[in-house]
Design an enzyme around this catalytic site. Structure first.
Site, mmCIF file in Angstrom:
data_model
loop_
_atom_site.group_PDB
_atom_site.id
_atom_site.type_symbol
_atom_site.label_atom_id
_atom_site.label_comp_id
_atom_site.label_asym_id
_atom_site.label_seq_id
_atom_site.Cartn_x
_atom_site.Cartn_y
_atom_site.Cartn_z
ATOM 1 N N ASN A 207 -9.084 -7.095 2.559
ATOM 2 C CA ASN A 207 -9.943 -6.014 2.054
ATOM 3 C C ASN A 207 -10.063 -6.137 0.544
ATOM 4 O O ASN A 207 -9.494 -7.050 -0.055
ATOM 5 C CB ASN A 207 -9.396 -4.649 2.482
ATOM 6 C CG ASN A 207 -8.007 -4.413 1.951
ATOM 7 O OD1 ASN A 207 -7.799 -4.305 0.745
ATOM 8 N ND2 ASN A 207 -7.024 -4.374 2.846
ATOM 9 N N ASP A 275 -5.490 -2.317 9.315
ATOM 10 C CA ASP A 275 -5.199 -1.572 10.544
ATOM 11 C C ASP A 275 -5.178 -2.500 11.755
ATOM 12 O O ASP A 275 -4.612 -2.160 12.782
ATOM 13 C CB ASP A 275 -6.255 -0.480 10.761
ATOM 14 C CG ASP A 275 -6.095 0.650 9.753
ATOM 15 O OD1 ASP A 275 -4.943 1.050 9.505
ATOM 16 O OD2 ASP A 275 -7.120 1.107 9.196
HETATM 17 O O1 PMT Z 1 -6.075 -1.521 -5.309
HETATM 18 P P1 PMT Z 1 -7.268 -0.950 -6.033
HETATM 19 O O2 PMT Z 1 -8.389 -1.955 -6.194
HETATM 20 O O3 PMT Z 1 -6.887 -0.285 -7.314
HETATM 21 O O4 PMT Z 1 -7.895 0.191 -5.100
HETATM 22 C C1 PMT Z 1 -7.203 1.383 -4.882
HETATM 23 C C2 PMT Z 1 -7.304 1.850 -3.423
HETATM 24 C C3 PMT Z 1 -8.747 2.218 -3.099
HETATM 25 C C4 PMT Z 1 -6.818 0.759 -2.481
HETATM 26 C C5 PMT Z 1 -6.355 3.102 -3.309
HETATM 27 O O5 PMT Z 1 -6.771 4.104 -4.200
HETATM 28 C C6 PMT Z 1 -6.337 3.665 -1.901
HETATM 29 O O6 PMT Z 1 -7.142 4.486 -1.517
HETATM 30 N N1 PMT Z 1 -5.340 3.201 -1.089
HETATM 31 C C7 PMT Z 1 -5.231 3.519 0.350
HETATM 32 C C8 PMT Z 1 -5.995 2.491 1.152
HETATM 33 C C9 PMT Z 1 -5.847 2.691 2.638
HETATM 34 O O7 PMT Z 1 -5.393 1.810 3.320
HETATM 35 O O8 PMT Z 1 -6.182 3.891 3.062
HETATM 36 P P2 PMT Z 1 -6.145 4.304 4.664
HETATM 37 O O9 PMT Z 1 -6.848 5.590 4.689
HETATM 38 O O10 PMT Z 1 -6.632 3.175 5.519
HETATM 39 O O11 PMT Z 1 -4.592 4.505 4.964
HETATM 40 C C10 PMT Z 1 -3.936 5.761 4.793
HETATM 41 C C11 PMT Z 1 -2.533 5.556 4.285
HETATM 42 O O12 PMT Z 1 -1.766 4.909 5.311
HETATM 43 C C12 PMT Z 1 -2.445 4.690 3.058
HETATM 44 O O13 PMT Z 1 -1.452 5.230 2.199
HETATM 45 C C13 PMT Z 1 -2.012 3.331 3.610
HETATM 46 O O14 PMT Z 1 -1.191 2.614 2.681
HETATM 47 C C14 PMT Z 1 -1.201 3.723 4.835
HETATM 48 N N2 PMT Z 1 -1.258 2.744 5.940
HETATM 49 C C15 PMT Z 1 -2.456 2.334 6.460
HETATM 50 C C16 PMT Z 1 -2.469 1.442 7.512
HETATM 51 C C17 PMT Z 1 -1.248 0.985 8.038
HETATM 52 N N3 PMT Z 1 -1.235 0.112 9.027
HETATM 53 N N4 PMT Z 1 -0.086 1.412 7.525
HETATM 54 C C18 PMT Z 1 -0.068 2.297 6.495
HETATM 55 O O15 PMT Z 1 1.001 2.704 6.022
#
Ligand code: PMT
Length: 406
Positions: A207, A275
């Site tokens: 990503n 994911d």
């Molecule tokens: O790295 P940069 O270029 O500075 O960009 C910053 C960012 C956009 C990556 C950051 O601000 C951000 O939003 N990070 C979260 C990205 C993400 O994976 O979001 P999500 O909504 O898919 O996941 C929700 C949370 O669960 C996140 O804290 C993620 O780390 C966590 N997660 C997700 C999937 C997974 N399999 N395990 C997890 O723990």
């Protein structure tokens, strides 16, 4: 560093020329810099260079400074929020360690009550000499912060430890010295970057995360006194004194976190974790095969935060939610499902927000449903706002019991 006055003492070594760039970097951070030079420093670089950069006279003598109080060293000390000597020669270290006060730099050092830092630079044999090491130990024991020299080629033609620390490292040490140490004793794990899930030896699913948001959080927590480990799927250089654990995949990130989770006080998951991953990783590079369109079968990765949410005891868990629609609803669902103490909702479609940029626009959501919208800020500013919010969470007082060694 906005509104802070840094007295920058420059002593006489070849690295004195680097103090000019250091001066500029400190000013870029918002500090007012007042330069004090020793007589030897003036053999290497002129007071005019610093006066031009700072827009104020460079001070070089104890007495008779035009437009300054007759007790220049006392006046300077009263104005200083930080006293930094860079470069510090062996002679200057000895004078500071032994309490000399016969020039402006050493007299000011005795008069200041603010945090004090030295960044030594000299030949490797001089640096390793018992007397120099004893002087550094004395200064350290008296509360001076030592910004260790780097290893590498030295101006005298030899190589070893003795180069002035990189200017980024010195500036970071200044930021930490000027920050409230409200995370002192806390053990903080930060994740950053985008995981890569291999498809074959040359391809992966990934990503757009650069790691900037996670690195800003690691830097901010370190500046505020925490012991920080950065579990990173990004290629960026880690902030100084932050432990870096490089990982690639979601499974590796989970393993790295679990190894450290029981000792941690706080986990902040800024990483963009895949994911899904390819169900099978081909052992050799996949080849095109005539007209057949390839199909990649995917499986779910481990939901790291959900796993930690089930395991947590005293740890505070902070997640991010990167969304392209229904920001608050989706973020609230993640907060609840993953048992988080705070979630940072990040609409990654907004200009100046999300992946790769130096700024971000986020909304903090608390478990009681209340929210705090932040304006567009730099990622380091966002990081500090998140750390401010964590400090007032009900679970905060349970953290810090392990007394993380700093
Ligand atoms: O790295 P940069 O270029 O500075 O960009 C910053 C960012 C956009 C990556 C950051 O601000 C951000 O939003 N990070 C979260 C990205 C993400 O994976 O979001 P999500 O909504 O898919 O996941 C929700 C949370 O669960 C996140 O804290 C993620 O780390 C966590 N997660 C997700 C999937 C997974 N399999 N395990 C997890 O723990």
């Amino acid at each position: 560093m906005k509104g802070k006055t840094i007295v920058l003492g420059v002593s006489g070594g070849i690295a004195a020329y680097k103090a000019a760039e250091l001066c500029r970097l400190l000013q870029q951070e918002g500090a007012t810099v007042q330069v004090v030079m020793t007589a030897a420093a003036r053999e290497f670089i002129t007071p005019l260079t610093f006066a031009t950069l700072t827009g104020r006279p460079t001070l070089t003598t104890l007495f008779g400074n035009e437009n300054e109080s007759p007790l220049t060293h006392i006046d300077l000390a009263a104005r200083a929020d930080l006293f930094l000597v860079a470069p510090a020669t062996a002679n200057t270290l000895a004078r500071l360690a032994h309490g000399f006060a016969d020039d402006l730099l050493s007299a000011t050092a005795l008069a200041v009550t603010c945090p004090t830092l030295v960044a030594p630079a000299m030949n490797v044999n001089m640096y390793n000499k018992d007397s120099v090491q004893a002087n550094l130990a004395t200064l350290k024991q008296r509360g001076w912060i030592i910004v260790e020299p780097a290893e590498g080629e030295l101006a005298c033609g030899t190589s070893g430890k003795g180069r002035l620390a990189s200017l980024e490292v010195i500036v970071a040490a200044c930021r930490r010295a000027l920050s409230p140490q409200d995370y002192q004793g806390r053990i903080v794990l930060v994740t950053a970057g985008g995981t890569r899930e291999p498809l074959d030896p040359v391809r992966y699913l990934g990503n757009y995360s650069s790691g900037k948001m996670g690195y800003a959080l690691a830097q901010a927590a370190w500046e505020r006194g925490a012991k920080v480990t950065l579990i990173s799927a990004s290629q960026l250089q880690p902030p100084p004194e932050v432990e870096l654990v490089p990982v690639q995949t979601a499974a590796e990130m989970l393993a790295a976190l679990q190894e450290r989770f029981s000792d941690a006080d706080l986990v902040v998951k800024a990483a963009a974790v895949a994911d899904f991953r390819p169900r099978a990783v081909a052992p050799q590079k996949l080849k095109k095969n005539g007209q057949i369109e390839p199909v990649v079968e995917l499986e779910l990765t481990e939901d790291i935060l959900a796993i930690l949410g089930r395991q947590k005891d005293k740890q505070l868990l902070v997640g991010f939610a990167a969304e392209t629609e229904n920001l608050l609803t989706n973020a609230r669902q993640k907060l609840k499902a993953k048992k988080l103490d705070l979630i940072v909702a990040n609409d990654v479609t907004r200009p100046g927000a999300g992946f790769g940029s130096d700024s971000n626009v986020v909304t903090l959501i608390y478990p009681d449903g209340s929210i705090k919208e932040l304006p567009r800020l730099t990622k380091i500013e966002v990081a500090h706002c998140i750390l401010d919010a964590i400090r007032i969470l009900p679970g905060w007082r349970k953290t810090g019991q392990m007394g993380g060694a700093i």
